[in-house]
Scaffold this motif. Structure first.
Motif, PDB file in Angstrom:
ATOM      1  N   ALA A   1      50.513  43.774  52.011  1.00  0.00           N
ATOM      2  CA  ALA A   1      49.934  45.022  52.504  1.00  0.00           C
ATOM      3  C   ALA A   1      49.846  46.067  51.394  1.00  0.00           C
ATOM      4  N   ALA A   2      50.855  46.104  50.526  1.00  0.00           N
ATOM      5  CA  ALA A   2      50.845  47.066  49.417  1.00  0.00           C
ATOM      6  C   ALA A   2      49.730  46.751  48.424  1.00  0.00           C
ATOM      7  N   VAL A   3      49.516  45.479  48.159  1.00  0.00           N
ATOM      8  CA  VAL A   3      48.436  45.082  47.246  1.00  0.00           C
ATOM      9  C   VAL A   3      47.077  45.389  47.867  1.00  0.00           C
ATOM     10  N   ARG A   4      46.955  45.159  49.157  1.00  0.00           N
ATOM     11  CA  ARG A   4      45.689  45.491  49.830  1.00  0.00           C
ATOM     12  C   ARG A   4      45.381  46.986  49.685  1.00  0.00           C
ATOM     13  N   ALA A   5      46.411  47.814  49.807  1.00  0.00           N
ATOM     14  CA  ALA A   5      46.215  49.257  49.642  1.00  0.00           C
ATOM     15  C   ALA A   5      45.805  49.597  48.211  1.00  0.00           C
ATOM     16  N   LEU A   6      46.431  48.923  47.235  1.00  0.00           N
ATOM     17  CA  LEU A   6      46.065  49.144  45.839  1.00  0.00           C
ATOM     18  C   LEU A   6      44.621  48.721  45.567  1.00  0.00           C
ATOM     19  N   ALA A   7      44.216  47.625  46.183  1.00  0.00           N
ATOM     20  CA  ALA A   7      42.852  47.119  45.970  1.00  0.00           C
ATOM     21  C   ALA A   7      41.813  48.115  46.464  1.00  0.00           C
ATOM     22  N   ALA A   8      42.151  48.848  47.507  1.00  0.00           N
ATOM     23  CA  ALA A   8      41.327  49.966  47.988  1.00  0.00           C
ATOM     24  C   ALA A   8      39.852  49.599  48.151  1.00  0.00           C
ATOM     25  N   GLY A   9      39.593  48.465  48.767  1.00  0.00           N
ATOM     26  CA  GLY A   9      38.216  48.079  49.047  1.00  0.00           C
ATOM     27  C   GLY A   9      37.494  47.387  47.915  1.00  0.00           C
ATOM     28  N   ARG A  10      38.141  47.233  46.767  1.00  0.00           N
ATOM     29  CA  ARG A  10      37.509  46.494  45.659  1.00  0.00           C
ATOM     30  C   ARG A  10      37.313  45.023  46.066  1.00  0.00           C
ATOM     31  N   PRO A  11      36.345  44.340  45.461  1.00  0.00           N
ATOM     32  CA  PRO A  11      36.106  42.928  45.795  1.00  0.00           C
ATOM     33  C   PRO A  11      37.129  42.005  45.129  1.00  0.00           C
ATOM     34  N   ILE A  12      38.368  42.117  45.580  1.00  0.00           N
ATOM     35  CA  ILE A  12      39.481  41.365  44.995  1.00  0.00           C
ATOM     36  C   ILE A  12      40.041  40.412  46.039  1.00  0.00           C
ATOM     37  N   ASP A  13      40.184  39.150  45.681  1.00  0.00           N
ATOM     38  CA  ASP A  13      40.844  38.197  46.561  1.00  0.00           C
ATOM     39  C   ASP A  13      42.354  38.414  46.483  1.00  0.00           C
ATOM     40  N   ILE A  14      43.012  38.447  47.638  1.00  0.00           N
ATOM     41  CA  ILE A  14      44.462  38.547  47.699  1.00  0.00           C
ATOM     42  C   ILE A  14      44.992  37.189  48.148  1.00  0.00           C
ATOM     43  N   GLU A  15      45.722  36.556  47.245  1.00  0.00           N
ATOM     44  CA  GLU A  15      46.161  35.176  47.428  1.00  0.00           C
ATOM     45  C   GLU A  15      47.679  35.133  47.581  1.00  0.00           C
ATOM     46  N   VAL A  16      48.152  34.214  48.407  1.00  0.00           N
ATOM     47  CA  VAL A  16      49.589  34.037  48.625  1.00  0.00           C
ATOM     48  C   VAL A  16      49.943  32.581  48.358  1.00  0.00           C
ATOM     49  N   ASP A  17      51.044  32.386  47.632  1.00  0.00           N
ATOM     50  CA  ASP A  17      51.452  31.041  47.211  1.00  0.00           C
ATOM     51  C   ASP A  17      52.956  30.880  47.421  1.00  0.00           C
ATOM     52  N   GLY A  18      53.315  29.901  48.249  1.00  0.00           N
ATOM     53  CA  GLY A  18      54.723  29.580  48.416  1.00  0.00           C
ATOM     54  C   GLY A  18      55.153  29.551  49.867  1.00  0.00           C
TER      55      GLY A  18
END
Length: 228
Positions: A159-176
């Motif tokens: 959620a914190a990374v999503r807020a940092l991305a602020a609508g930019r076209p960035i994939d948020i990936e989770v591993d583990g």
């Protein structure tokens, strides 16, 4: 706009005696990307494979090769992994002192640039490079081994990374430790790319891989309001 939902099987959990066949099988079973965990026995306590292996399996799939470098230093090897057929190259915040330079180098090679965060590294560590990345990879286990249990605090970091991305076209990936049981919570927090190793490769054949990928996709699609 939601980024597309991506299921990226990690071949670290596959049968290495038939690696090309395993890549082909998960491709046909519905993988969106192929996740490649590169470990050096230095940055993380395990050794996996290098660019020559990636080059050897490249002909087995036309899907995106999502290469996660758990190595230090990483800069001397970026070109080799780019030439081997990687489409995305992800480096760790913790792997060296010049993250900005590393990300610039990846983009200069014509590849998408990713940055990864270990469980103990806060999301704010990427605040000053967020404009240079195409992907943020959140480690939800301590890197180095497959088959570990998901660390729940990763949800807050997503959620914190999503807020940092602020609508930019960035994939948020989770591993583990990603499974069909926690995929909904991961997607609800804001991740769109889910890496799964053991949860995909259990069963040992293409039919099993297809069912496993479908289960993870179905679970993750719910919070996104998507029908599968």
């Amino acid at each position: 706009m939601l980024r597309p939902l991506v299921i990226a099987p990690s071949i670290l959990a596959s049968d290495f005696s038939k690696l090309g066949e395993e890549v082909r099988n998960v491709d046909r079973a519905g993988a969106d990307w192929i996740h490649l965990d590169v470990m050096d026995g230095h940055f993380v306590p395990n050794i996996s494979y290098g660019p020559d292996v990636i080059k050897a399996i490249r002909p087995y799939s036309k899907k995106i090769f999502d290469t996660h470098l758990m190595i230090a230093p990483c800069d001397p090897y970026l070109e080799a992994f780019a030439k081997a057929g990687s489409d995305i190259i992800t480096v760790h915040v913790e792997a060296g002192p010049h993250l900005h330079r590393s990300l610039q180098a990846i983009r200069a090679l014509g590849k998408k640039a990713g940055v990864s965060l270990n469980p103990a590294t806060p999301a704010l560590a990427i605040e000053h490079v967020i404009d240079l990345v195409d992907l943020v990879l959140i480690m939800s286990v301590n890197p180095g081994f497959g088959g570990q249990t998901f660390i729940p605090s990763a949800i807050e970091k997503i959620a914190a990374v999503r807020a940092l991305a602020a609508g930019r076209p960035i994939d948020i990936e989770v591993d583990g430790g990603v499974t069909a049981d926690n995929a909904a919570a991961i997607a609800a927090a804001g991740a769109n790319a889910l890496v799964a190793g053991s949860a995909v490769f259990k069963g040992g054949n293409e039919a099993a891989y297809k069912a496993n990928i479908a289960a993870i996709r179905h679970a993750a699609a719910g919070p996104r309001g998507e029908a599968v």
